[in-house]
Design a protein around this motif. Structure first.
Motif, PDB file in Angstrom:
ATOM      1  N   PHE A 162      -3.565   9.463  14.629  1.00 27.89           N
ATOM      2  CA  PHE A 162      -2.387   8.434  14.401  1.00 27.89           C
ATOM      3  C   PHE A 162      -1.899   9.027  12.971  1.00 27.89           C
ATOM      4  CE2 PHE A 162      -6.278   6.226  12.865  1.00 27.89           C
ATOM      5  CZ  PHE A 162      -5.868   5.895  11.587  1.00 27.89           C
ATOM      6  N   LEU A 163      -0.526   8.423  12.825  1.00 33.27           N
ATOM      7  CA  LEU A 163       0.193   8.609  11.524  1.00 33.27           C
ATOM      8  C   LEU A 163      -0.202   7.514  10.745  1.00 33.27           C
ATOM      9  CD1 LEU A 163       3.412  10.142  12.899  1.00 33.27           C
ATOM     10  CD2 LEU A 163       1.464  11.206  11.979  1.00 33.27           C
ATOM     11  N   LEU A 164      -0.554   7.583   9.710  1.00 25.98           N
ATOM     12  CA  LEU A 164      -1.296   6.516   8.877  1.00 25.98           C
ATOM     13  C   LEU A 164      -0.035   5.599   8.430  1.00 25.98           C
ATOM     14  CD1 LEU A 164      -3.599   5.406   7.424  1.00 25.98           C
ATOM     15  CD2 LEU A 164      -3.195   6.928   5.435  1.00 25.98           C
ATOM     16  N   GLU A 165       1.082   6.059   7.858  1.00 34.23           N
ATOM     17  CA  GLU A 165       2.136   5.220   7.716  1.00 34.23           C
ATOM     18  C   GLU A 165       2.548   4.190   8.926  1.00 34.23           C
ATOM     19  OE1 GLU A 165       6.979   5.318   6.929  1.00 34.23           O
ATOM     20  OE2 GLU A 165       6.020   7.300   6.585  1.00 34.23           O
ATOM     21  N   THR A 166       2.652   4.817  10.007  1.00 32.80           N
ATOM     22  CA  THR A 166       2.907   4.009  11.104  1.00 32.80           C
ATOM     23  C   THR A 166       1.938   3.052  11.416  1.00 32.80           C
ATOM     24  OG1 THR A 166       4.192   5.945  12.115  1.00 32.80           O
ATOM     25  CG2 THR A 166       3.427   4.118  13.515  1.00 32.80           C
ATOM     26  N   ARG A 167       0.729   3.346  11.531  1.00 32.43           N
ATOM     27  CA  ARG A 167      -0.359   2.385  11.644  1.00 32.43           C
ATOM     28  C   ARG A 167      -0.395   1.401  10.752  1.00 32.43           C
ATOM     29  NH1 ARG A 167      -2.707  -0.278  14.935  1.00 32.43           N
ATOM     30  NH2 ARG A 167      -5.061  -0.330  14.887  1.00 32.43           N
ATOM     31  N   MET A 168      -0.353   1.773   9.390  1.00 34.65           N
ATOM     32  CA  MET A 168      -0.530   0.745   8.528  1.00 34.65           C
ATOM     33  C   MET A 168       0.782  -0.264   8.517  1.00 34.65           C
ATOM     34  SD  MET A 168      -1.365   2.706   4.959  1.00 34.65           S
ATOM     35  CE  MET A 168      -2.943   2.306   4.123  1.00 34.65           C
ATOM     36  N   ARG A 169       1.966   0.190   8.988  1.00 30.72           N
ATOM     37  CA  ARG A 169       3.135  -0.684   9.304  1.00 30.72           C
ATOM     38  C   ARG A 169       2.768  -1.625  10.316  1.00 30.72           C
ATOM     39  NH1 ARG A 169       7.783   0.449   6.375  1.00 30.72           N
ATOM     40  NH2 ARG A 169       7.664   2.454   5.633  1.00 30.72           N
ATOM     41  N   GLU A 170       2.219  -1.127  11.627  1.00 30.92           N
ATOM     42  CA  GLU A 170       1.702  -1.833  12.876  1.00 30.92           C
ATOM     43  C   GLU A 170       0.661  -2.909  12.326  1.00 30.92           C
ATOM     44  OE1 GLU A 170       2.320   1.740  16.008  1.00 30.92           O
ATOM     45  OE2 GLU A 170       0.090   1.119  15.220  1.00 30.92           O
ATOM     46  N   LEU A 171      -0.157  -2.726  11.528  1.00 30.96           N
ATOM     47  CA  LEU A 171      -1.182  -3.554  11.192  1.00 30.96           C
ATOM     48  C   LEU A 171      -0.735  -4.744  10.074  1.00 30.96           C
ATOM     49  CD1 LEU A 171      -4.318  -1.345  10.650  1.00 30.96           C
ATOM     50  CD2 LEU A 171      -3.926  -3.057  12.338  1.00 30.96           C
ATOM     51  N   GLY A 172       0.661  -4.360   9.712  1.00 34.76           N
ATOM     52  CA  GLY A 172       1.451  -5.657   9.002  1.00 34.76           C
ATOM     53  C   GLY A 172       1.390  -5.354   7.406  1.00 34.76           C
ATOM     54  N   ALA A 173       0.759  -3.874   6.875  1.00 30.19           N
ATOM     55  CA  ALA A 173       1.048  -3.849   5.666  1.00 30.19           C
ATOM     56  C   ALA A 173       2.345  -3.555   4.938  1.00 30.19           C
ATOM     57  CB  ALA A 173       0.180  -2.489   5.230  1.00 30.19           C
ATOM     58  N   ARG A 174       2.838  -3.748   3.764  1.00 34.32           N
ATOM     59  CA  ARG A 174       3.818  -3.430   3.331  1.00 34.32           C
ATOM     60  C   ARG A 174       3.973  -2.123   2.711  1.00 34.32           C
ATOM     61  NH1 ARG A 174       4.203  -7.866  -0.883  1.00 34.32           N
ATOM     62  NH2 ARG A 174       6.088  -6.589  -1.520  1.00 34.32           N
ATOM     63  N   VAL A 228       0.890  -1.318  -0.147  1.00 34.82           N
ATOM     64  CA  VAL A 228       0.013   0.182   0.053  1.00 34.82           C
ATOM     65  C   VAL A 228       0.869   0.976   0.079  1.00 34.82           C
ATOM     66  CG1 VAL A 228      -1.792  -1.226   1.076  1.00 34.82           C
ATOM     67  CG2 VAL A 228      -0.153   0.266   2.558  1.00 34.82           C
ATOM     68  N   ALA A 229       0.158   2.391  -0.428  1.00 36.73           N
ATOM     69  CA  ALA A 229       0.908   3.827  -0.276  1.00 36.73           C
ATOM     70  C   ALA A 229      -0.134   4.562   0.421  1.00 36.73           C
ATOM     71  CB  ALA A 229       1.229   4.150  -1.745  1.00 36.73           C
ATOM     72  N   ALA A 230       0.318   5.563   1.042  1.00 37.27           N
ATOM     73  CA  ALA A 230      -0.649   6.316   1.741  1.00 37.27           C
ATOM     74  C   ALA A 230       0.266   7.483   2.354  1.00 37.27           C
ATOM     75  CB  ALA A 230      -1.126   5.761   3.038  1.00 37.27           C
ATOM     76  N   PHE A 231      -0.289   8.753   2.770  1.00 37.03           N
ATOM     77  CA  PHE A 231       0.259   9.658   3.187  1.00 37.03           C
ATOM     78  C   PHE A 231       1.438   9.251   4.119  1.00 37.03           C
ATOM     79  CE2 PHE A 231      -0.261  14.597   4.396  1.00 37.03           C
ATOM     80  CZ  PHE A 231      -0.311  14.935   3.208  1.00 37.03           C
TER      81      PHE A 231
END
Length: 84
Positions: free
Chosen positions: A24-36, A5-8
């Motif tokens: 929350f910061l979207l990049e950080t949250r996506m990484r925490e949830l396991g997204a690449r 995924v890509a995001a801000f």
């Protein structure tokens, strides 16, 4: 399997001073949830496609992301998997 995924980006959030107002910061949250998570240069267009999921990094990505969504929609649907 984690999705690409890509995001801000966190850096873009901080540069726009959104980091002080968003929960929350979207990049950080996506990484925490396991997204690449993938990102490009700040404020530049970046579109990431993973299967039928299409995401863009920021507003500069809008046109390219929309074009990729149109490609996904135009593709033939694959035959449903057989049960068995």
């Amino acid at each position: 399997m984690p999705r690409r995924v890509a995001a801000f980006s966190n850096a873009e959030e901080q540069a726009a001073k959104f980091d002080a107002i968003v929960p929350f910061l979207l990049e950080t949250r996506m990484r925490e949830l396991g997204a690449r998570y993938e990102s490009g240069p700040l404020w530049k267009s970046l579109t990431v496609r993973d299967g039928r999921l299409v995401t863009g990094q920021n507003p500069a990505s809008s046109a390219a992301t929309a074009q990729e969504v149109l490609k996904v929609l135009a593709e033939k649907k694959q035959a449903p998997a057989t049960k068995g």
